[in-house]
Design an enzyme around this catalytic site. Sequence first.
Site, PDB file in Angstrom:
ATOM      1  N   SER A  51      19.336 -24.600 -19.006  1.00 35.10           N
ATOM      2  CA  SER A  51      18.906 -25.259 -20.147  1.00 35.10           C
ATOM      3  C   SER A  51      18.088 -24.358 -21.125  1.00 35.10           C
ATOM      4  O   SER A  51      17.944 -23.081 -20.922  1.00 35.10           O
ATOM      5  CB  SER A  51      17.526 -26.331 -19.757  1.00 35.10           C
ATOM      6  OG  SER A  51      16.726 -26.011 -19.292  1.00 35.10           O
ATOM      7  N   GLY A  52      17.555 -24.839 -22.305  1.00 34.20           N
ATOM      8  CA  GLY A  52      16.901 -24.023 -23.144  1.00 34.20           C
ATOM      9  C   GLY A  52      17.494 -22.846 -23.710  1.00 34.20           C
ATOM     10  O   GLY A  52      18.685 -22.682 -23.756  1.00 34.20           O
ATOM     11  N   PHE A  75      17.971 -23.827 -10.870  1.00 38.13           N
ATOM     12  CA  PHE A  75      17.264 -24.874 -10.216  1.00 38.13           C
ATOM     13  C   PHE A  75      17.355 -26.296 -10.483  1.00 38.13           C
ATOM     14  O   PHE A  75      16.598 -26.756 -11.266  1.00 38.13           O
ATOM     15  CB  PHE A  75      15.834 -24.360  -9.829  1.00 38.13           C
ATOM     16  CG  PHE A  75      15.360 -24.369  -8.509  1.00 38.13           C
ATOM     17  CD1 PHE A  75      15.848 -24.229  -7.355  1.00 38.13           C
ATOM     18  CD2 PHE A  75      13.779 -24.898  -8.460  1.00 38.13           C
ATOM     19  CE1 PHE A  75      15.534 -24.349  -6.082  1.00 38.13           C
ATOM     20  CE2 PHE A  75      13.191 -24.874  -7.017  1.00 38.13           C
ATOM     21  CZ  PHE A  75      14.041 -24.785  -5.992  1.00 38.13           C
ATOM     22  N   ASP A 112      16.918 -21.161  -5.774  1.00 39.83           N
ATOM     23  CA  ASP A 112      15.554 -20.448  -6.210  1.00 39.83           C
ATOM     24  C   ASP A 112      15.861 -19.059  -6.392  1.00 39.83           C
ATOM     25  O   ASP A 112      16.078 -18.229  -5.613  1.00 39.83           O
ATOM     26  CB  ASP A 112      14.669 -20.770  -4.934  1.00 39.83           C
ATOM     27  CG  ASP A 112      13.283 -20.250  -5.401  1.00 39.83           C
ATOM     28  OD1 ASP A 112      12.964 -19.838  -6.500  1.00 39.83           O
ATOM     29  OD2 ASP A 112      12.401 -20.435  -4.537  1.00 39.83           O
ATOM     30  N   ALA A 113      15.742 -18.655  -7.972  1.00 47.25           N
ATOM     31  CA  ALA A 113      16.009 -17.599  -8.212  1.00 47.25           C
ATOM     32  C   ALA A 113      14.946 -16.555  -7.541  1.00 47.25           C
ATOM     33  O   ALA A 113      15.150 -15.239  -7.625  1.00 47.25           O
ATOM     34  CB  ALA A 113      15.852 -17.299  -9.808  1.00 47.25           C
ATOM     35  N   TYR A 226       7.106 -14.892 -26.359  1.00 45.19           N
ATOM     36  CA  TYR A 226       6.850 -15.568 -27.536  1.00 45.19           C
ATOM     37  C   TYR A 226       5.455 -14.898 -27.874  1.00 45.19           C
ATOM     38  O   TYR A 226       4.660 -14.696 -27.096  1.00 45.19           O
ATOM     39  CB  TYR A 226       6.522 -17.172 -27.167  1.00 45.19           C
ATOM     40  CG  TYR A 226       6.117 -17.832 -28.490  1.00 45.19           C
ATOM     41  CD1 TYR A 226       6.911 -18.157 -29.468  1.00 45.19           C
ATOM     42  CD2 TYR A 226       4.741 -18.469 -28.498  1.00 45.19           C
ATOM     43  CE1 TYR A 226       6.423 -18.782 -30.847  1.00 45.19           C
ATOM     44  CE2 TYR A 226       4.176 -19.018 -29.601  1.00 45.19           C
ATOM     45  CZ  TYR A 226       5.253 -19.200 -30.755  1.00 45.19           C
ATOM     46  OH  TYR A 226       4.826 -19.810 -31.905  1.00 45.19           O
ATOM     47  N   TYR A 236      -1.996 -19.459 -26.381  1.00 47.43           N
ATOM     48  CA  TYR A 236      -0.931 -18.696 -26.075  1.00 47.43           C
ATOM     49  C   TYR A 236      -1.223 -17.157 -25.633  1.00 47.43           C
ATOM     50  O   TYR A 236      -1.606 -16.776 -24.608  1.00 47.43           O
ATOM     51  CB  TYR A 236       0.183 -18.863 -26.723  1.00 47.43           C
ATOM     52  CG  TYR A 236       1.561 -18.760 -26.053  1.00 47.43           C
ATOM     53  CD1 TYR A 236       2.343 -19.678 -25.689  1.00 47.43           C
ATOM     54  CD2 TYR A 236       2.267 -17.306 -25.969  1.00 47.43           C
ATOM     55  CE1 TYR A 236       3.438 -19.504 -24.904  1.00 47.43           C
ATOM     56  CE2 TYR A 236       3.102 -17.160 -25.295  1.00 47.43           C
ATOM     57  CZ  TYR A 236       3.912 -18.155 -24.806  1.00 47.43           C
ATOM     58  OH  TYR A 236       5.148 -17.814 -24.075  1.00 47.43           O
ATOM     59  N   LYS A 245       3.288 -12.512 -20.793  1.00 48.53           N
ATOM     60  CA  LYS A 245       4.481 -11.774 -21.831  1.00 48.53           C
ATOM     61  C   LYS A 245       4.024 -10.547 -22.100  1.00 48.53           C
ATOM     62  O   LYS A 245       5.195  -9.572 -22.030  1.00 48.53           O
ATOM     63  CB  LYS A 245       4.205 -12.678 -22.946  1.00 48.53           C
ATOM     64  CG  LYS A 245       4.904 -14.332 -22.813  1.00 48.53           C
ATOM     65  CD  LYS A 245       6.187 -14.142 -22.252  1.00 48.53           C
ATOM     66  CE  LYS A 245       6.952 -15.644 -22.210  1.00 48.53           C
ATOM     67  NZ  LYS A 245       7.887 -15.859 -21.423  1.00 48.53           N
TER      68      LYS A 245
HETATM   69  P1  NAI Z   1      13.766 -24.003 -19.771  1.00 47.87           P
HETATM   70  O1  NAI Z   1      12.801 -24.972 -18.907  1.00 47.87           O
HETATM   71  O2  NAI Z   1      14.620 -24.842 -20.555  1.00 47.87           O
HETATM   72  O3  NAI Z   1      14.692 -23.366 -18.680  1.00 47.87           O
HETATM   73  C1  NAI Z   1      14.084 -22.627 -17.763  1.00 47.87           C
HETATM   74  C2  NAI Z   1      15.300 -22.530 -16.728  1.00 47.87           C
HETATM   75  O4  NAI Z   1      14.979 -21.708 -15.633  1.00 47.87           O
HETATM   76  C3  NAI Z   1      16.097 -23.697 -16.216  1.00 47.87           C
HETATM   77  O5  NAI Z   1      17.447 -22.954 -16.267  1.00 47.87           O
HETATM   78  C4  NAI Z   1      15.776 -23.790 -14.989  1.00 47.87           C
HETATM   79  O6  NAI Z   1      16.743 -24.275 -13.958  1.00 47.87           O
HETATM   80  C5  NAI Z   1      15.490 -22.314 -14.211  1.00 47.87           C
HETATM   81  N1  NAI Z   1      14.434 -22.319 -13.473  1.00 47.87           N
HETATM   82  C6  NAI Z   1      13.282 -22.466 -13.421  1.00 47.87           C
HETATM   83  N2  NAI Z   1      12.742 -22.418 -12.011  1.00 47.87           N
HETATM   84  C7  NAI Z   1      13.817 -21.713 -11.369  1.00 47.87           C
HETATM   85  C8  NAI Z   1      13.977 -21.040 -10.177  1.00 47.87           C
HETATM   86  N3  NAI Z   1      12.926 -21.068  -9.285  1.00 47.87           N
HETATM   87  N4  NAI Z   1      15.269 -20.753  -9.627  1.00 47.87           N
HETATM   88  C9  NAI Z   1      16.087 -20.715 -10.501  1.00 47.87           C
HETATM   89  N5  NAI Z   1      16.201 -21.352 -11.730  1.00 47.87           N
HETATM   90  C10 NAI Z   1      15.003 -21.609 -12.192  1.00 47.87           C
HETATM   91  O7  NAI Z   1      12.895 -23.096 -20.520  1.00 47.87           O
HETATM   92  P2  NAI Z   1      12.827 -22.296 -21.775  1.00 47.87           P
HETATM   93  O8  NAI Z   1      12.125 -22.826 -22.730  1.00 47.87           O
HETATM   94  O9  NAI Z   1      14.252 -21.900 -22.085  1.00 47.87           O
HETATM   95  O10 NAI Z   1      12.229 -20.820 -21.164  1.00 47.87           O
HETATM   96  C11 NAI Z   1      13.109 -19.628 -20.855  1.00 47.87           C
HETATM   97  C12 NAI Z   1      12.344 -18.503 -21.432  1.00 47.87           C
HETATM   98  O11 NAI Z   1      11.838 -18.463 -22.594  1.00 47.87           O
HETATM   99  C13 NAI Z   1      10.887 -18.273 -20.708  1.00 47.87           C
HETATM  100  O12 NAI Z   1      10.421 -17.108 -20.379  1.00 47.87           O
HETATM  101  C14 NAI Z   1      10.115 -18.720 -21.940  1.00 47.87           C
HETATM  102  O13 NAI Z   1       8.673 -18.494 -21.963  1.00 47.87           O
HETATM  103  C15 NAI Z   1      10.637 -18.311 -23.177  1.00 47.87           C
HETATM  104  N6  NAI Z   1      10.400 -18.637 -24.419  1.00 47.87           N
HETATM  105  C16 NAI Z   1      10.412 -20.232 -24.743  1.00 47.87           C
HETATM  106  C17 NAI Z   1       9.839 -20.549 -25.897  1.00 47.87           C
HETATM  107  C18 NAI Z   1       9.812 -21.887 -26.273  1.00 47.87           C
HETATM  108  O14 NAI Z   1       9.133 -22.318 -27.400  1.00 47.87           O
HETATM  109  N7  NAI Z   1      10.569 -22.836 -25.593  1.00 47.87           N
HETATM  110  C19 NAI Z   1       9.466 -19.622 -27.016  1.00 47.87           C
HETATM  111  C20 NAI Z   1       9.722 -17.984 -26.613  1.00 47.87           C
HETATM  112  C21 NAI Z   1      10.209 -17.631 -25.431  1.00 47.87           C
END
Ligand code: NAI
Length: 398
Positions: A51-52, A75, A112-113, A226, A236, A245
Amino acid sequence: MIIEPVIRGVIARSSHPEGCKKAVDNQIEYVKSATPIKDGPKRVLILGASSGFGLAARIALTFGGAEADTIGVSFEHGPSEKGVGSAGWYNNIHFKHRAQQAGRQAINIIGDAYSSETREQVIEAIETYFEGEVDLIIYSLASGRRTKEDGNYWHSAIKPIGESVSGAIINLETQKWENTTLAPATDDEIEGTLKVMGGQDWENWIDTLINTDSIANGCKTIAFSYIGPEITHPIYLDGTLGRAKVDLHQTSHALNLELAHFNGNAYAAVCKALVTKASVFIPGLTPYLLALYKTMKEQGTHEGCIEQMQRLFSTKLYGQDKVPVDGERLLRVDDLELDPEIQRQVAERLSQMDESNFKEIGDFDGFQQEFLNLNGFGLEGVDYAKRTDVDKLKTLTP
Ligand code: NAI
């Protein structure tokens, strides 16, 4: 059964498989028409692929010009007596299907990564599908906890450091603005957040891949960060997440030195604030997101995860003589967000916004729509009145 959105606070407890499919297809369609990625990587490992930003990166690299094969770790859970399963589960399934139709390898590893079992599975998959080497490693995990070797956990906390901070979250279940005051983090909470969201686990992954000879010549790695404008700093950048970060940025420099032995590089890419499963949790950030979305959409500069990732790979990380970085060697894709005129308008909107008017002053509809979309709801072209055969869903594997 008919699948309805079930939202508890800021967490979605249901997902719509057909909607998730459509959301993945929409992203594929976007990258196919965008500026293509030139000289991109062919064998990519994505940690946090479902996701994301991680999913968007996977789609961009597979369909946006690089034609990469991918191994994605996430996960997620499938259908069970508890429910239909997570959106990420269906994103994985559908992404793989589309990638295979396009003749690409797409391997999903659900686990779990942070655990050694998952690391072993990934190394094995790199051996089996990538002839033993990767060209790019994307670190995109967002988690509330990290598993320790002994099976216990470090927990992250989203809190200010030093003094309390007040801010609102928007409860997506009640659609109400909720004022919150967060007490400063304890030393343990600061340490826990560093362990979960800082650079240590990223470094462990790269070390593992180096030790198993899995790094190809020219291999790159990136993790997402971020920074945001000053208005968000108390919660933040100056808080626990920001501390993590900064640690991630420092790790990127250490990893850059390590990868230099392979003619490779490591970068932290600073992205835009976006609605994701992870970000809706951050107190005080939601009003900012509402004001930001409204302003950037008005100015025609709004981007989602997919636009951010395609731009990152096509105009910054690949196909350039020199990767453009700032004075701290950070890759900036938050440039449009931090544009001074955008920030002036955002600050003005925020100064007027409160619980009585946030739906008008901010882009609440867009915020809610995007949250629903993340879970497969509210997408155009999906027949939500159609029954879903849950037994059939159970036969699908990522
Ligand atoms: P998200 O929640 O959409 O995606 C997180 C991913 O990590 C998912 O695929 C999930 O399955 C996986 N995950 C979580 N725990 C896990 C584990 N134990 N083992 C394996 N996989 C696991 O999050 P998002 O927002 O895409 O965040 C990704 C990165 O981007 C983070 O470091 C976040 O801080 C950074 N970020 C996010 C921003 C935002 O506004 N959403 C802005 C700038 C950076």
